[in-house]
Enzyme design. Structure first.
Site, PDB file in Angstrom:
ATOM      1  N   HIS A 270     -58.063  12.901   7.474  1.00 18.09           N
ATOM      2  CA  HIS A 270     -57.459  12.860   6.141  1.00 18.09           C
ATOM      3  C   HIS A 270     -57.722  11.509   5.457  1.00 18.09           C
ATOM      4  O   HIS A 270     -58.196  11.448   4.321  1.00 18.09           O
ATOM      5  CB  HIS A 270     -55.946  13.108   6.270  1.00 18.09           C
ATOM      6  CG  HIS A 270     -55.205  13.089   4.968  1.00 18.09           C
ATOM      7  ND1 HIS A 270     -54.874  14.234   4.285  1.00 18.09           N
ATOM      8  CD2 HIS A 270     -54.724  12.069   4.217  1.00 18.09           C
ATOM      9  CE1 HIS A 270     -54.240  13.913   3.172  1.00 18.09           C
ATOM     10  NE2 HIS A 270     -54.123  12.601   3.103  1.00 18.09           N
ATOM     11  N   GLU A 271     -57.443  10.434   6.170  1.00 19.86           N
ATOM     12  CA  GLU A 271     -57.605   9.109   5.569  1.00 19.86           C
ATOM     13  C   GLU A 271     -59.084   8.784   5.347  1.00 19.86           C
ATOM     14  O   GLU A 271     -59.420   8.088   4.377  1.00 19.86           O
ATOM     15  CB  GLU A 271     -56.906   8.027   6.400  1.00 19.86           C
ATOM     16  CG  GLU A 271     -55.395   8.239   6.613  1.00 19.86           C
ATOM     17  CD  GLU A 271     -54.580   8.460   5.340  1.00 19.86           C
ATOM     18  OE1 GLU A 271     -54.966   7.955   4.269  1.00 19.86           O
ATOM     19  OE2 GLU A 271     -53.547   9.167   5.422  1.00 19.86           O
ATOM     20  N   HIS A 274     -59.937  10.061   1.979  1.00 18.14           N
ATOM     21  CA  HIS A 274     -59.542   9.106   0.928  1.00 18.14           C
ATOM     22  C   HIS A 274     -60.538   7.945   0.859  1.00 18.14           C
ATOM     23  O   HIS A 274     -60.936   7.501  -0.208  1.00 18.14           O
ATOM     24  CB  HIS A 274     -58.162   8.509   1.233  1.00 18.14           C
ATOM     25  CG  HIS A 274     -57.010   9.412   0.907  1.00 18.14           C
ATOM     26  ND1 HIS A 274     -56.808   9.936  -0.343  1.00 18.14           N
ATOM     27  CD2 HIS A 274     -55.983   9.865   1.672  1.00 18.14           C
ATOM     28  CE1 HIS A 274     -55.702  10.678  -0.340  1.00 18.14           C
ATOM     29  NE2 HIS A 274     -55.179  10.653   0.872  1.00 18.14           N
TER      30      HIS A 274
END
Ligand code: ZN
Length: 504
Positions: A270-271, A274
């Site tokens: 997920h990160e 980003h």
């Protein structure tokens, strides 16, 4: 002063703002990852001081005159955009907040989020609730300073997604309530009755997963997902997040749990999503106010497309299985590829948002949305935070049929409110809906399933970079959805994606 001279003066100020913002981001990064407990008092003073300097740098008549008197028609498109961003972010937002309040609040959220982390660990709401109350009341005061149109909560929603309103969110969440909520029970009970799956799950979570090996998995993921480790770094924190100061300085965190490798694995993916957004910003806007993600809804579309659409797909699990088996020996636990796919897509009515499956995830967001909408519907009365904790539990019971018995599983679970991020949550659900739509468009350009099965992210990376990420703030969220998918935002893609995946 000529227009060119004005522009140069403005750029000098932007440069100072950049240095101060970079320092503040790095100090916050340190606080969240490595700063010792006793250092917080000293560091919070530095944060307060630098926040004051940052405020003064822009918030003065001289700078304001430059910004409002420069002839934007003579500027390049990028410079025009930069002036627009400064007007919106500072003079229509921060300038309306008195410096004293701004500084006190910057300091307050440092203590508030530090206390939150301790309160969450020890399930002690009493320790945190005065901070929560103070942060809420400050935000109400700020909305009053800043003004609003329609619902007061709109002002806060707009901080994370331009022009987002309660009216729009109500419609979106009503759709999820009518299309997703009714299918959850059925999916959950089917899975509960699947003995093979339940047994495999027990074997999975009763095993121990060496933390160093989990770190090795994170490194492997950074490598195949094309995270640039020369322009970014991964560390650990209580609540995983991404932070950064430019495309060449992107910081991400994850959180390892010894009894389940899935948690850190998906936080890391997920990160990374980003981080890739930030790392792919066009060079010509890097380190300018236009360099950086345009909104949280678009940011979350990038993180969640990696986490869910790619990371939890059958094809990617087929690819990653051997690596996971090498590290953790899951074949010895009698878990094969297909079972691993089922286990990373486990659906359950659970308390913790960040651990939630794709199907129930948006319901966790709906609950937070309803609570925040209520908090900010009346700016003149003080929110009773004990009552708020109870309402949290009530809504879990109403929508998911479960009632948290501890504060850590309830109101204390998320970091957002402790640092004043009200209005942020809806962007997670909107972002996931964006991701589903972008996935469909991308799938027309490349055979995603085949790429994932080969662990080949090159075409995916190029598409997202070219259609969304490189633009930074130069295009609006609506424009980016149009550019990347050829149509307007359409939540049907999200609902159909979930139905196709979970209703068999
Ligand atoms: Zn995120």
């Amino acid at each position: 002063m000529t227009n060119q001279e004005k522009l140069e003066k403005i750029k000098e100020k932007i440069d100072i703002d950049n240095q101060l913002s970079t320092a503040l981001t790095m100090i916050n990064w340190d606080l969240e990852t490595e700063a010792p407990e006793k250092s917080v008092n000293q560091i919070s003073k530095v944060i307060s001081f630098l926040s004051g300097e940052k405020y003064d740098n822009y918030m003065n008549e001289e700078f304001k005159n430059l910004i409002y008197s420069i002839n934007v028609d003579e500027l390049s498109d990028i410079d025009k955009k930069i002036i627009e961003i400064i007007k919106e972010d500072y003079f229509e937002k921060i300038e309306k907040i008195p410096k004293e309040d701004y500084q006190k609040y910057s300091e307050l959220v440092v203590f508030s989020s530090q206390t939150w982390a301790k309160a969450k660990q020890s399930n002690n709401f009493d320790m945190f609730k005065n901070y929560l109350s103070e942060v809420i009341e400050y935000n109400k005061k700020f909305v009053k300073y800043r003004g609003w149109e329609g619902h007061p909560y709109n002002t806060l929603l707009g901080d994370y997604e331009p022009n987002l309103t309660v009216e729009y969110c109500d419609k979106f969440f009503d759709k999820l309530k009518s299309d997703i909520l009714p299918i959850i029970d059925n999916v959950v009970s089917k899975r509960k009755n699947n003995k093979e799956l339940q047994e495999a799950k027990k074997r999975l979570i009763s095993h121990k997963y060496d933390l160093n090996k989990q770190k090795e998995l994170s490194n492997h993921l950074m490598d195949i997902l094309k995270f640039d480790t020369k322009a970014g770094v991964l560390k650990e924190s209580e609540h995983p997040f991404t932070n950064g100061t430019s495309k060449n300085n992107v910081r991400i965190t994850t959180h390892y749990y010894e009894n389940d490798f899935r948690s850190a694995m998906y936080s890391t993916i997920h990160e990374i999503g980003h981080a890739l957004y930030e790392q792919h910003i066009d060079d010509k806007i890097n380190e300018t106010p236009a360099g950086g993600g345009v909104s949280m809804g678009i940011h979350e579309s990038q993180s969640r497309i990696y986490e869910n659409m790619f990371g939890r797909s059958r094809s990617f699990i087929k690819y990653l299985y051997n690596k996971i088996d090498d590290l953790f020996g899951i074949s010895k636990l009698n878990i094969d590829k297909e079972m691993l796919y089922e286990l990373v897509n486990d659906v359950d009515k659970s308390f913790i948002r960040v651990e939630a499956d794709e199907l129930t995830y948006s319901i966790h967001i709906l609950i937070r949305y309803e609570l925040e909408k209520e908090i900010f519907s009346d700016l003149n009365s003080v929110t009773d935070v004990d009552e708020l904790a109870k309402k949290w539990a009530d809504l879990y019971e109403k929508y998911l049929g479960i009632r948290p018995e501890t504060y850590s599983e309830g109101i204390l679970q998320d970091v957002h409110w402790s640092s004043g991020l009200f209005g942020y949550f809806p962007s997670y659900a909107l972002g996931t809906a964006n991701a589903a739509q972008i996935y469909e468009a991308l799938n027309k350009k490349t055979n995603i399933e085949e790429d994932l099965e080969n662990g080949d992210f090159s075409k995916i990376d190029a598409f997202l970079s070219d259609k969304i990420q490189k633009y930074g703030k130069l295009k609006t969220p609506d424009e980016l959805i149009q550019i990347s998918t050829g149509e307007k935002f359409n939540p049907d893609y999200y609902v159909n994606y979930l139905k196709n995946k979970f209703v068999k």
